[in-house]
Write a protein that holds these residues in place. Structure first.
Motif, short mmCIF file in Angstrom:
data_model
loop_
_atom_site.label_atom_id
_atom_site.label_comp_id
_atom_site.label_asym_id
_atom_site.label_seq_id
_atom_site.Cartn_x
_atom_site.Cartn_y
_atom_site.Cartn_z
N THR A 38 0.85 -1.18 0.00
CA THR A 38 0.00 0.00 0.00
C THR A 38 0.88 1.23 0.00
OG1 THR A 38 -0.03 0.09 2.40
CG2 THR A 38 -1.74 -1.25 1.32
N GLY A 39 0.27 2.39 -0.15
CA GLY A 39 1.03 3.63 -0.10
C GLY A 39 1.73 3.80 1.23
N ILE A 40 1.05 3.42 2.34
CA ILE A 40 1.64 3.52 3.66
C ILE A 40 2.81 2.56 3.78
CG2 ILE A 40 1.25 3.14 6.12
CD1 ILE A 40 -1.61 4.08 5.72
N GLY A 41 2.64 1.32 3.28
CA GLY A 41 3.70 0.33 3.35
C GLY A 41 4.94 0.78 2.61
N LYS A 42 4.74 1.36 1.42
CA LYS A 42 5.88 1.83 0.63
C LYS A 42 6.57 2.99 1.33
CE LYS A 42 4.01 0.31 -3.82
NZ LYS A 42 3.50 0.73 -5.13
N SER A 43 5.79 3.87 1.98
CA SER A 43 6.39 5.00 2.69
C SER A 43 7.24 4.51 3.85
CB SER A 43 5.28 5.93 3.22
OG SER A 43 4.54 6.47 2.15
N MET A 44 6.73 3.50 4.58
CA MET A 44 7.49 2.94 5.68
C MET A 44 8.79 2.31 5.20
SD MET A 44 6.11 3.63 8.52
CE MET A 44 6.98 2.46 9.56
N LEU A 45 8.72 1.64 4.03
CA LEU A 45 9.92 1.01 3.48
C LEU A 45 10.98 2.05 3.16
CD1 LEU A 45 11.49 -1.40 2.40
CD2 LEU A 45 10.24 -1.18 0.25
N ALA B 262 11.86 -11.95 2.82
CA ALA B 262 12.23 -10.70 2.16
C ALA B 262 11.01 -9.82 1.93
CB ALA B 262 12.93 -10.98 0.83
N VAL B 263 11.13 -8.55 2.28
CA VAL B 263 10.14 -7.54 1.91
C VAL B 263 10.43 -7.07 0.49
CG1 VAL B 263 9.17 -5.29 2.50
CG2 VAL B 263 9.95 -6.82 4.33
N THR B 264 11.71 -6.86 0.21
CA THR B 264 12.18 -6.52 -1.14
C THR B 264 13.31 -7.49 -1.49
OG1 THR B 264 11.72 -4.18 -0.70
CG2 THR B 264 13.05 -4.69 -2.64
N TYR C 135 18.01 -4.47 -0.93
CA TYR C 135 17.49 -5.72 -0.36
C TYR C 135 17.00 -5.42 1.05
CZ TYR C 135 17.32 -10.46 1.50
OH TYR C 135 16.90 -11.64 2.07
N HIS C 136 15.77 -5.84 1.35
CA HIS C 136 15.20 -5.62 2.68
C HIS C 136 14.50 -6.89 3.12
CE1 HIS C 136 11.97 -3.56 5.38
NE2 HIS C 136 13.00 -4.00 6.09
#
Length: 220
Positions: free
Chosen positions: A10-17, A151-153, A210-211
């Motif tokens: 989501t937009g929030i998830g991407k912002s947190m990343l 992995a998240v990313t 990598y995350h």
């Protein structure tokens, strides 16, 4: 062996990343000066592992006779040094993990940073955030507990042994590993057992960050 994450952020998830990755980059650029006083020399519940700047990442070095510096265009014969201006080395020369590029014979120091920093820890589990910029390497670390990683990313990762030699590469999405003597073991989907040394370093060889989240189980 791999756990693929097919969810869409989501937009929030991407912002947190973005915040997490920026924090990791800032920590790497500004090493923590209070590391020695934070280290209680314990495997578990050690405050030093909450401080991202206290690990000592390995570097990528090249074995002689591939010690000739790159030309300004980065295309001289035997080119093997990373110079200013994003000049790329010639990867025809065998690479190894070392503590300092200036002294490629110096082995990486071994520590307990199996991730970038600890997010949460209790008596049963310890959870790490793990972030690697493109081309970045972890410290040469030792795994003392069984663990799972998701992995998240994801990205392509290389693994280097304690002697600095390259062992393997794999697409880092997710896996679970068990400590067995001096090795970590995992089973692939076909039931085959794979082993890697429990002391190793990992390098992100992909084009992006990598995350991952790594969770250790402290009880057997």
């Amino acid at each position: 062996m791999c756990i693929r994450d097919r969810s869409t952020g989501t937009g929030i998830g991407k912002s947190m990343l973005v915040v997490v990755l920026a924090a990791a980059a800032l920590a790497a650029a500004n090493p923590d000066t209070g590391c020695a006083s934070s280290d209680n020399h314990q495997l578990s519940n050690n405050p030093i592992y909450a401080r991202a700047g206290c690990s000592q990442p390995c570097r990528l070095c090249f074995e002689p006779p591939c010690g000739t510096a790159c030309a300004a265009e980065g295309n001289s014969a035997g080119c093997s040094s990373l110079l200013a201006g994003n000049v790329q080395p010639s990867f025809a020369c065998p690479a190894k993990a070392c503590q300092r590029i200036s002294t490629p014979e110096a082995r990486c120091e071994v520590d307990g940073f199996v991730g970038t920093y600890v997010i949460q820890e209790d008596e049963v589990t310890r959870t790490w955030n793990l972030t690697l910029a493109p081309g970045a390497m972890t410290s040469m670390h030792r795994h003392d507990y069984d663990y799972s990683l998701v992995a998240v990313t994801p990205s392509q990762l290389e693994v280097y042994g304690q002697d600095g030699g390259r062992l393997l590469d794999f697409w880092g999405t997710g896996l679970s590993l068990r400590v067995r003597g001096d090795y970590l073991e995992t089973n692939d989907r076909g039931g085959h057992t794979w082993r890697i040394p429990r002391v190793h370093a990992s390098r992100n060889v992909g084009p992006g960050w990598y995350h991952a989240i790594l969770t250790e189980v402290k009880i057997t």
